[in-house]
Design a protein around this motif. Structure first.
Motif, PDB file in Angstrom:
ATOM      1  N   GLY A  93       0.809  -1.170   0.076  1.00 27.26           N
ATOM      2  CA  GLY A  93       0.192  -0.034   0.066  1.00 27.26           C
ATOM      3  C   GLY A  93       0.819   1.190  -0.083  1.00 27.26           C
ATOM      4  O   GLY A  93       0.394   2.426   0.029  1.00 27.26           O
ATOM      5  N   LEU A  94       2.445   0.939  -0.025  1.00 30.14           N
ATOM      6  CA  LEU A  94       2.884   2.269  -0.206  1.00 30.14           C
ATOM      7  C   LEU A  94       2.983   2.780  -1.543  1.00 30.14           C
ATOM      8  O   LEU A  94       3.366   2.010  -2.343  1.00 30.14           O
ATOM      9  N   GLU A  95       2.776   4.165  -1.633  1.00 25.81           N
ATOM     10  CA  GLU A  95       2.607   4.472  -3.217  1.00 25.81           C
ATOM     11  C   GLU A  95       4.158   4.544  -3.798  1.00 25.81           C
ATOM     12  O   GLU A  95       5.031   4.568  -3.100  1.00 25.81           O
ATOM     13  N   PHE A 100      -9.774 -15.484  13.799  1.00 26.57           N
ATOM     14  CA  PHE A 100      -8.665 -15.279  12.901  1.00 26.57           C
ATOM     15  C   PHE A 100      -7.394 -15.857  13.350  1.00 26.57           C
ATOM     16  O   PHE A 100      -6.372 -16.424  12.902  1.00 26.57           O
ATOM     17  N   LEU A 101      -7.185 -15.500  14.800  1.00 30.72           N
ATOM     18  CA  LEU A 101      -6.131 -16.018  15.809  1.00 30.72           C
ATOM     19  C   LEU A 101      -6.184 -17.647  15.582  1.00 30.72           C
ATOM     20  O   LEU A 101      -5.017 -18.227  15.751  1.00 30.72           O
ATOM     21  N   CYS A 102      -7.059 -18.076  15.774  1.00 28.96           N
ATOM     22  CA  CYS A 102      -7.225 -19.515  15.924  1.00 28.96           C
ATOM     23  C   CYS A 102      -6.707 -20.257  14.578  1.00 28.96           C
ATOM     24  O   CYS A 102      -5.900 -21.181  14.538  1.00 28.96           O
ATOM     25  N   VAL A 150     -10.826 -10.134   8.535  1.00 27.01           N
ATOM     26  CA  VAL A 150      -9.753  -9.480   9.746  1.00 27.01           C
ATOM     27  C   VAL A 150      -8.529  -9.362   8.882  1.00 27.01           C
ATOM     28  O   VAL A 150      -8.176  -8.349   8.996  1.00 27.01           O
ATOM     29  N   GLU A 151      -8.382  -9.996   7.884  1.00 29.72           N
ATOM     30  CA  GLU A 151      -7.088  -9.907   6.914  1.00 29.72           C
ATOM     31  C   GLU A 151      -7.291  -8.505   6.156  1.00 29.72           C
ATOM     32  O   GLU A 151      -6.204  -7.676   6.261  1.00 29.72           O
ATOM     33  N   LYS A 152      -8.565  -8.316   5.760  1.00 37.48           N
ATOM     34  CA  LYS A 152      -8.638  -7.127   5.104  1.00 37.48           C
ATOM     35  C   LYS A 152      -8.607  -5.725   6.051  1.00 37.48           C
ATOM     36  O   LYS A 152      -7.965  -4.871   5.695  1.00 37.48           O
ATOM     37  N   LEU A 153      -9.183  -6.084   7.187  1.00 37.08           N
ATOM     38  CA  LEU A 153      -9.114  -4.798   8.096  1.00 37.08           C
ATOM     39  C   LEU A 153      -7.605  -4.662   8.612  1.00 37.08           C
ATOM     40  O   LEU A 153      -7.473  -3.453   8.994  1.00 37.08           O
ATOM     41  N   LEU A 154      -6.924  -5.676   8.520  1.00 33.39           N
ATOM     42  CA  LEU A 154      -5.392  -5.406   9.216  1.00 33.39           C
ATOM     43  C   LEU A 154      -4.628  -4.629   8.207  1.00 33.39           C
ATOM     44  O   LEU A 154      -3.801  -3.819   8.914  1.00 33.39           O
ATOM     45  N   SER A 155      -5.083  -4.425   6.852  1.00 34.14           N
ATOM     46  CA  SER A 155      -3.992  -3.922   5.905  1.00 34.14           C
ATOM     47  C   SER A 155      -4.726  -2.312   6.025  1.00 34.14           C
ATOM     48  O   SER A 155      -4.290  -1.322   5.490  1.00 34.14           O
ATOM     49  N   ASP A 161      -6.741  -0.600   8.967  1.00 29.67           N
ATOM     50  CA  ASP A 161      -6.929  -0.027  10.470  1.00 29.67           C
ATOM     51  C   ASP A 161      -5.752  -0.700  11.384  1.00 29.67           C
ATOM     52  O   ASP A 161      -5.667  -1.591  11.956  1.00 29.67           O
ATOM     53  N   PHE A 162      -5.086   0.529  11.489  1.00 30.13           N
ATOM     54  CA  PHE A 162      -3.775   0.216  12.498  1.00 30.13           C
ATOM     55  C   PHE A 162      -4.327   0.035  13.810  1.00 30.13           C
ATOM     56  O   PHE A 162      -3.558  -0.516  14.589  1.00 30.13           O
ATOM     57  N   GLU A 163      -5.364   0.565  14.202  1.00 30.23           N
ATOM     58  CA  GLU A 163      -5.680   0.331  15.537  1.00 30.23           C
ATOM     59  C   GLU A 163      -6.201  -1.309  15.649  1.00 30.23           C
ATOM     60  O   GLU A 163      -5.745  -1.827  16.507  1.00 30.23           O
ATOM     61  N   LEU A 164      -6.896  -1.770  14.690  1.00 33.75           N
ATOM     62  CA  LEU A 164      -7.145  -3.136  14.765  1.00 33.75           C
ATOM     63  C   LEU A 164      -5.801  -4.088  14.719  1.00 33.75           C
ATOM     64  O   LEU A 164      -5.939  -5.160  15.591  1.00 33.75           O
ATOM     65  N   ARG A 165      -4.930  -3.464  13.967  1.00 35.64           N
ATOM     66  CA  ARG A 165      -3.558  -4.513  13.626  1.00 35.64           C
ATOM     67  C   ARG A 165      -3.061  -4.540  15.157  1.00 35.64           C
ATOM     68  O   ARG A 165      -2.461  -5.613  15.279  1.00 35.64           O
ATOM     69  N   ASN A 166      -2.931  -3.318  15.663  1.00 36.14           N
ATOM     70  CA  ASN A 166      -2.341  -3.375  17.295  1.00 36.14           C
ATOM     71  C   ASN A 166      -3.055  -4.099  17.944  1.00 36.14           C
ATOM     72  O   ASN A 166      -2.180  -4.778  18.910  1.00 36.14           O
ATOM     73  N   THR A 167      -4.227  -4.230  18.128  1.00 36.95           N
ATOM     74  CA  THR A 167      -4.881  -5.184  19.021  1.00 36.95           C
ATOM     75  C   THR A 167      -4.668  -6.395  18.674  1.00 36.95           C
ATOM     76  O   THR A 167      -4.148  -7.391  19.655  1.00 36.95           O
ATOM     77  N   VAL A 168      -4.744  -6.757  17.417  1.00 39.16           N
ATOM     78  CA  VAL A 168      -4.290  -8.288  16.951  1.00 39.16           C
ATOM     79  C   VAL A 168      -2.915  -8.564  17.349  1.00 39.16           C
ATOM     80  O   VAL A 168      -2.626  -9.591  17.734  1.00 39.16           O
ATOM     81  N   ASP A 169      -1.968  -7.568  17.118  1.00 40.49           N
ATOM     82  CA  ASP A 169      -0.628  -7.936  17.487  1.00 40.49           C
ATOM     83  C   ASP A 169      -0.365  -8.047  18.928  1.00 40.49           C
ATOM     84  O   ASP A 169       0.289  -9.122  19.479  1.00 40.49           O
ATOM     85  N   THR A 170      -1.274  -7.350  19.664  1.00 38.22           N
ATOM     86  CA  THR A 170      -1.062  -7.465  21.260  1.00 38.22           C
ATOM     87  C   THR A 170      -1.498  -8.757  21.735  1.00 38.22           C
ATOM     88  O   THR A 170      -1.101  -9.384  22.407  1.00 38.22           O
ATOM     89  N   LEU A 171      -2.542  -9.226  21.075  1.00 37.76           N
ATOM     90  CA  LEU A 171      -3.254 -10.283  21.532  1.00 37.76           C
ATOM     91  C   LEU A 171      -2.378 -11.664  21.039  1.00 37.76           C
ATOM     92  O   LEU A 171      -1.948 -12.596  21.770  1.00 37.76           O
ATOM     93  N   ARG A 172      -1.860 -11.741  19.961  1.00 36.64           N
ATOM     94  CA  ARG A 172      -0.886 -12.493  19.270  1.00 36.64           C
ATOM     95  C   ARG A 172       0.308 -12.545  20.377  1.00 36.64           C
ATOM     96  O   ARG A 172       0.585 -13.871  20.647  1.00 36.64           O
ATOM     97  N   LYS A 173       1.060 -11.522  20.581  1.00 41.07           N
ATOM     98  CA  LYS A 173       1.975 -11.419  21.366  1.00 41.07           C
ATOM     99  C   LYS A 173       1.873 -12.281  22.928  1.00 41.07           C
ATOM    100  O   LYS A 173       2.559 -12.902  23.455  1.00 41.07           O
ATOM    101  N   GLY A 174       0.642 -11.689  23.347  1.00 45.46           N
ATOM    102  CA  GLY A 174       0.060 -12.414  24.611  1.00 45.46           C
ATOM    103  C   GLY A 174       0.151 -13.660  24.540  1.00 45.46           C
ATOM    104  O   GLY A 174       0.411 -14.450  25.651  1.00 45.46           O
ATOM    105  N   LEU A 175      -0.671 -14.359  23.619  1.00 49.74           N
ATOM    106  CA  LEU A 175      -0.967 -15.534  23.475  1.00 49.74           C
ATOM    107  C   LEU A 175       0.596 -16.315  23.470  1.00 49.74           C
ATOM    108  O   LEU A 175       0.776 -17.604  23.864  1.00 49.74           O
ATOM    109  N   LEU A 176       1.265 -15.854  22.502  1.00 52.99           N
ATOM    110  CA  LEU A 176       2.776 -16.413  22.377  1.00 52.99           C
ATOM    111  C   LEU A 176       3.740 -16.406  23.578  1.00 52.99           C
ATOM    112  O   LEU A 176       4.770 -17.094  23.807  1.00 52.99           O
ATOM    113  N   SER A 177       3.594 -15.366  24.470  1.00 55.57           N
ATOM    114  CA  SER A 177       4.559 -15.342  25.437  1.00 55.57           C
ATOM    115  C   SER A 177       4.210 -16.248  26.716  1.00 55.57           C
ATOM    116  O   SER A 177       3.247 -16.802  26.941  1.00 55.57           O
TER     117      SER A 177
END
Ligand SMILES: Nc1ncnc2c1ncn2[C@@H]1O[C@H](COP(=O)(O)OP(=O)(O)OP(=O)(O)O)[C@@H](O)[C@H]1O
Length: 445
Positions: free
Chosen positions: A255-257, A390-392, A422-427, A429-445
């Motif tokens: 998405g970068l011009e 999505f995370l599952c 979710v895949e579409k929103l990830l590209s 909406d960076f707020e949603l992307r942050n939420t998903v990242d936080t959840l993913r990190k939390g689950l992996l840690s």
């Protein structure tokens, strides 16, 4: 229908951050309705375009969950008012007049802690470190722009600040500004809202050094990219230094011009790699010394041997040990570190299950697992449910039908739809992307 819109807004407020809600949803006003069409009004074309692009599906879903699936939305642009725009309430954090619009900004936003002195140079970052030093010593010289990229927590922001702090230490009058691309965008939005684009442009285009962190977030944001493009050109043509950081190589930022990508490649591109164990130990030592934490060698090595390459996480572990030591009055030892960090230095072989994800996501959104599994179409449930699904798919080996089964017996096409959504929103909406990242990190840690 007005009631419906107010209720939809209040439902959206629950799933969006304060900032996103205030910037994009709150300014949308009810205009009227005809048949099954809800007429809404955006304050200007910019907000209309951005909302249409990123939030309309969400808004529509919210409205339809309160009415029926036939309801449509028409988003119109408010007629320009002749009187002065209404000033925001003090509580409207993001709607507050941005710095660029409220007179000259003397603040650089630089973090004085992030200097070359406090940065540990090792094999993984020596190229970026050398490039940053060169730029700091002769701005707008050989390396313009400088593009630093690398993974999370590897020192990009630190180096960016170090450049600014160094230049400022040599020349107190240098006009330097450090911005995250998100702050750049928010300021742009507010200036557009308040029709103060001249001030916005003047502010950025008069800089000697422009430092922009996490440039990848402007990808896909058409108006922000356009404005950044003109800022870039204006500074470049006046021989001013531009430094940007990103988590990816320019070519790999979706998405970068093209015109921005090619400009980023005009100068020098320097990467930062994950630190090796020796560099991690050296960073921990430096940080421990700075914070007066007595860190034995074996403990430093224990922390450095953990699988994380994120220096921020390493620092977090150290701070935690320092806190326990000072609260209990006990010295830091290897046994203590093992005990205190047992939940952090983790067994990466731990298997993540659908149930773990459901529980974790439900807790994060303060919901019940049963709600995630249900078919209820409430907005406050739909997004968390889609994220959990999505995370599952992302973190477990479960197939679509298996995931559907665990989510109250849903059809596999529903599961595919959620994942795609979710895949579409990830590209977008960076707020949603942050939420998903936080959840993913939390689950992996
Ligand atoms: N080589 C280093 N020497 C000293 N401190 C470091 C080094 N690398 C990273 N750090 C520290 O690690 C923390 C995270 O670094 P920083 O914020 O610069 O990472 P980043 O690459 O910008 O991460 P993000 O991708 O999250 O923006 C900071 O406190 C920084 O000071």
């Amino acid at each position: 229908m007005e009631e419906v819109w107010l209720q939809a807004q209040s439902n959206l407020a629950k799933v969006l951050t304060h900032q996103t809600f205030n910037t994009w949803i709150e300014p949308i006003k009810y205009l009227g309705s005809k048949k099954n069409v809800l007429l809404l009004e955006a304050p200007n074309q910019f907000v209309r375009d951005r909302v249409s692009e990123s939030y309309l599906p969400m808004i529509l879903e919210s409205v339809q969950s309160l009415t029926d699936s036939q309801t449509k939305i028409e988003l119109l642009i408010a007629k320009p008012k002749t009187e002065k725009p209404k000033q925001p309430a003090a509580s409207e954090v993001t709607a507050a007049e941005p710095e660029a619009c409220s007179g000259p900004d003397h603040s650089t936003n630089l973090n004085p802690k992030y200097t070359f002195d406090t940065f540990v140079c090792g094999g993984s970052n020596q190229f970026a470190h050398a490039a940053a030093q060169s730029v700091a010593n002769s701005p707008a010289g050989k390396y313009n722009p400088l593009f630093i990229y690398g993974g999370v927590g590897l020192g990009k922001t630190h180096l960016l600040n170090a450049i600014g702090n160094h230049v400022l230490s040599v020349n107190r009058k240098a006009r330097i500004c450090f911005y995250t691309s998100e702050k750049f965008m928010n300021e742009l939005i507010n200036c557009l809202r308040y029709q103060k684009m001249d001030q916005f442009r003047n502010k950025f285009r008069k800089m000697d050094i422009l430092l922009i962190d996490d440039i990848q977030f402007i990808a896909g944001k058409e108006r922000t990219q356009e404005e950044f493009f003109h800022t870039f050109n204006s500074l470049y043509e006046s021989h001013k230094q531009i430094v940007v950081t990103s988590d990816k190589f320019p070519k790999d930022i979706p998405g970068l011009e093209e015109r921005l990508r090619s400009r980023f490649e005009w100068g020098l591109i320097a990467d930062i790699q994950a630190p090796d164990t020796e560099t991690k130990v050296a960073i921990l030592r430096k940080k421990a010394d700075a914070d007066h934490i007595s860190l034995p060698d074996d403990v430093a090595l224990f922390l450095a041997s953990s699988s994380t390459t994120n220096v921020r996480e390493l620092e977090g572990m150290l701070i935690r040990l320092g806190a326990v030591s000072s609260l209990t009055g006990k010295n830091i030892t290897l046994d203590m570190a093992r005990e205190v960090l047992k939940d952090i230095i983790v067994d990466k072989s731990k298997e993540i299950t659908v149930e773990m994800i459901q529980k974790f996501v439900a807790e994060h959104f303060s919901l019940k697992v049963a709600d995630l599994k249900s078919d209820k179409r409430l907005k406050a449930l739909v997004i968390p449910r889609q994220i959990a699904i999505f995370l599952c798919r992302d973190l477990t080996k479960s197939s679509y039908p298996e995931i559907g089964e665990r989510f109250g017996g849903k059809d596999h096409s529903t599961i595919i739809h959620s994942v795609k959504k979710v895949e579409k929103l990830l590209s977008q909406d960076f707020e949603l992307r942050n939420t998903v990242d936080t959840l993913r990190k939390g689950l992996l840690s």
